[in-house]
Write an enzyme that holds these catalytic residues in place. Structure first.
Site, mmCIF file in Angstrom:
data_model
loop_
_atom_site.group_PDB
_atom_site.id
_atom_site.type_symbol
_atom_site.label_atom_id
_atom_site.label_comp_id
_atom_site.label_asym_id
_atom_site.label_seq_id
_atom_site.Cartn_x
_atom_site.Cartn_y
_atom_site.Cartn_z
ATOM 1 C CG HIS A 53 -1.951 1.019 1.285
ATOM 2 N ND1 HIS A 53 -3.119 0.867 2.006
ATOM 3 C CD2 HIS A 53 -2.038 2.247 0.733
ATOM 4 C CE1 HIS A 53 -3.874 1.946 1.881
ATOM 5 N NE2 HIS A 53 -3.215 2.807 1.111
ATOM 6 C CG HIS A 55 -0.967 6.625 -1.745
ATOM 7 N ND1 HIS A 55 -2.074 6.476 -2.553
ATOM 8 C CD2 HIS A 55 -1.311 6.125 -0.538
ATOM 9 C CE1 HIS A 55 -3.055 5.923 -1.859
ATOM 10 N NE2 HIS A 55 -2.616 5.693 -0.627
ATOM 11 C CG LEU A 56 5.296 5.001 -5.297
ATOM 12 C CD1 LEU A 56 5.956 3.979 -6.201
ATOM 13 C CD2 LEU A 56 6.267 5.492 -4.239
ATOM 14 N NE ARG A 57 0.670 11.499 -2.887
ATOM 15 C CZ ARG A 57 -0.427 11.105 -2.277
ATOM 16 N NH1 ARG A 57 -1.367 10.456 -2.959
ATOM 17 N NH2 ARG A 57 -0.621 11.338 -0.998
ATOM 18 C CG ASN A 87 -4.510 7.635 -4.966
ATOM 19 O OD1 ASN A 87 -3.506 6.958 -5.080
ATOM 20 N ND2 ASN A 87 -4.785 8.324 -3.863
ATOM 21 C CG HIS A 171 -10.279 4.279 1.844
ATOM 22 N ND1 HIS A 171 -9.129 5.017 1.962
ATOM 23 C CD2 HIS A 171 -11.239 4.971 2.534
ATOM 24 C CE1 HIS A 171 -9.369 6.104 2.687
ATOM 25 N NE2 HIS A 171 -10.651 6.094 3.038
ATOM 26 C CG HIS A 223 -6.275 2.398 5.764
ATOM 27 N ND1 HIS A 223 -7.649 2.322 5.763
ATOM 28 C CD2 HIS A 223 -5.948 3.049 4.624
ATOM 29 C CE1 HIS A 223 -8.125 2.888 4.680
ATOM 30 N NE2 HIS A 223 -7.109 3.340 3.961
ATOM 31 C CG ASN A 269 -9.440 9.207 5.303
ATOM 32 O OD1 ASN A 269 -10.145 8.796 6.201
ATOM 33 N ND2 ASN A 269 -9.922 9.662 4.166
ATOM 34 C CG ASP A 296 -2.294 4.880 3.645
ATOM 35 O OD1 ASP A 296 -2.204 5.191 2.430
ATOM 36 O OD2 ASP A 296 -3.217 5.261 4.379
#
Length: 419
Positions: A53, A55-57, A87, A171, A223, A269, A296
């Site tokens: 999990h 997030h590498l953007r 995302n 999520h 999470h 979150n 996360d």
């Protein structure tokens, strides 16, 4: 492979490597053997860590993180494999975008595994083409950052998961219950902001588990943060349902009092929860109810983590501190010893199985296996902005002292990080 010495006190070993695999492990002789090798002097050797999990953007959010800076942060944390959430801009919701993300990640110090979106554009209105994405090698589907709230869509997704042997990572956040909530509901009145109640997580998990029972599709709960969620997952596992769950490092050690004390820098979150929730998720990780630790990792530029609770971005970085936090959880309070087998299970072996990469990742460090590992040394260090490899510094652990540090990471015989 270049010669790498790792100072320590617990003995020395030479690892001989050929074609990216370990060919020999023996006590160090003091003189490098010919050919590819690594000299390991002290420390604990673990299989390369796997983050289910991240997030590498990139693409679209390079101000916060790029694939290259995220890979550096991952390697510094001991990770060799990361699952990149969908995302981004554009969203990873087609086979073509999966292929493009893999192309962008070539040559980095980690293996990148694209997570496919669960719904087209993360819009929550239409499921993606599960078969096309699975044919492209996607093993995990998620709209993480948003909940798939629609019952029918979740039913369709889990039916697709059952057909293809893939997993849906949810999520869990009911829009109707959480609304504009930003902090754990019990402390919201202290801050004068809307609360994010535990029921907003637990209601979605309960609904999804009922649909798992109806379809046989694999569900992975992202999470987990509440004692009630732990109870739901525990009951589902006792009933034999195909469900797995994760907990983040910050939910293992930080509570809602940190949100009250430090403000929007701690906005995440789901939110940081109460002491009884922390105790529940820690116990669940130790007894296997929660299968893995997943970071996360959610980088943001500094300007987006300031201001009001309502305007600040949700998210914390965690790749570089997941290992020492997890080691704390598995440290015996009486003897001070760390259960490294358990640490390796929750940060490497189990996530590799859930992500269906256990043929190449999460493997034991032994002769014949890939030379993919990290070395952890017992040493005290203090987390500070100048220690981060990530492009963003929105870590919740600034100023925290840790007792273990990753000093070497290797991927298929290539050193990707050396401290």
């Amino acid at each position: 492979m270049a010669d790498v010495a790792v100072p320590g006190r617990d003995g020395a070993f030479d690892l001989r490597v050929a074609d990216g695999r370990i060919t020999d492990i023996r006590p160090a002789t003091g003189r490098p053997a010919p050919g590819e090798h690594v000299a390991l002097t002290g420390g604990t050797v673990l299989p390369g860590l796997v983050d289910l999990h991240t997030h590498l953007r990139e693409p679209g959010g390079e101000e916060a993180e790029t694939l290259r800076t995220g890979a550096r942060a991952a390697a510094a944390g001991g990770f060799t494999d990361v699952f990149a959430m969908a995302n981004t801009t554009p969203v990873t919701d087609t086979a073509e975008r999966v292929a493009e993300l893999r192309r962008r990640a070539e040559g980095l110090g980690v293996r990148l595994h694209p997570v496919g979106a669960a719904t087209v554009g993360l819009a929550g209105r239409e499921t993606v083409d599960v078969d096309a994405l699975a044919d492209a090698g996607v093993t995990l589907f998620s709209d993480d950052g948003r909940c798939v709230d629609d019952d029918g869509l979740v039913l369709d997704l889990l039916t697709g998961m059952a057909r293809r042997g893939t997993a849906f990572a949810q999520h869990a956040q009911s829009g109707a219950i959480v609304r504009d909530g930003v902090v754990n509901a019990p402390v919201a009145p202290l801050l004068g902001v809307p609360g994010w109640p535990a029921a907003g997580e637990e209601a979605v998990i309960g609904r999804d588990l009922a649909l798992v029972a109806a379809t046989g599709g694999r569900l992975h709960v992202c999470h987990v943060s509440t004692a009630g969620s732990v109870a739901l997952v525990r009951a589902a596992k006792a009933a034999g349902l195909p469900v797995t769950a994760e907990v983040t490092p910050h939910h293992l050690v930080l509570g809602d009092e940190h949100a009250v004390r430090h403000g929007p820098a701690m906005k995440v979150n789901p939110p940081l929860r109460a002491a009884e929730d922390i105790a529940a998720v820690r116990a669940a990780l130790r007894d296997g109810t929660i299968d893995i630790v997943a970071t996360d990792h959610a980088p943001h530029p500094a300007r987006t983590k300031t201001g009001s609770w309502q305007s600040a971005a949700f998210g914390l970085t965690s790749l570089e501190t997941a290992l020492p936090v997890t080691a704390e959880v598995f440290t015996d309070g009486r003897t001070g010893t760390v259960d490294w087998e358990a640490v390796g299970a929750v940060l490497s072996a189990r996530p590799a199985v859930i992500g269906r990469i256990d043929g190449t990742a999460g493997r034991p460090v032994s002769v014949g296996e890939p030379a993919t590992f990290c070395v952890v040394r017992a040493e005290h260090w203090r987390a500070a902005p100048d220690t981060w490899h990530s492009r963003s510094a929105n870590s919740p652990f600034h100023g925290r002292d840790f007792g273990h540090r990753v000093v070497l990471t290797a991927l298929a015989g290539r050193v990707t990080h050396a401290a």
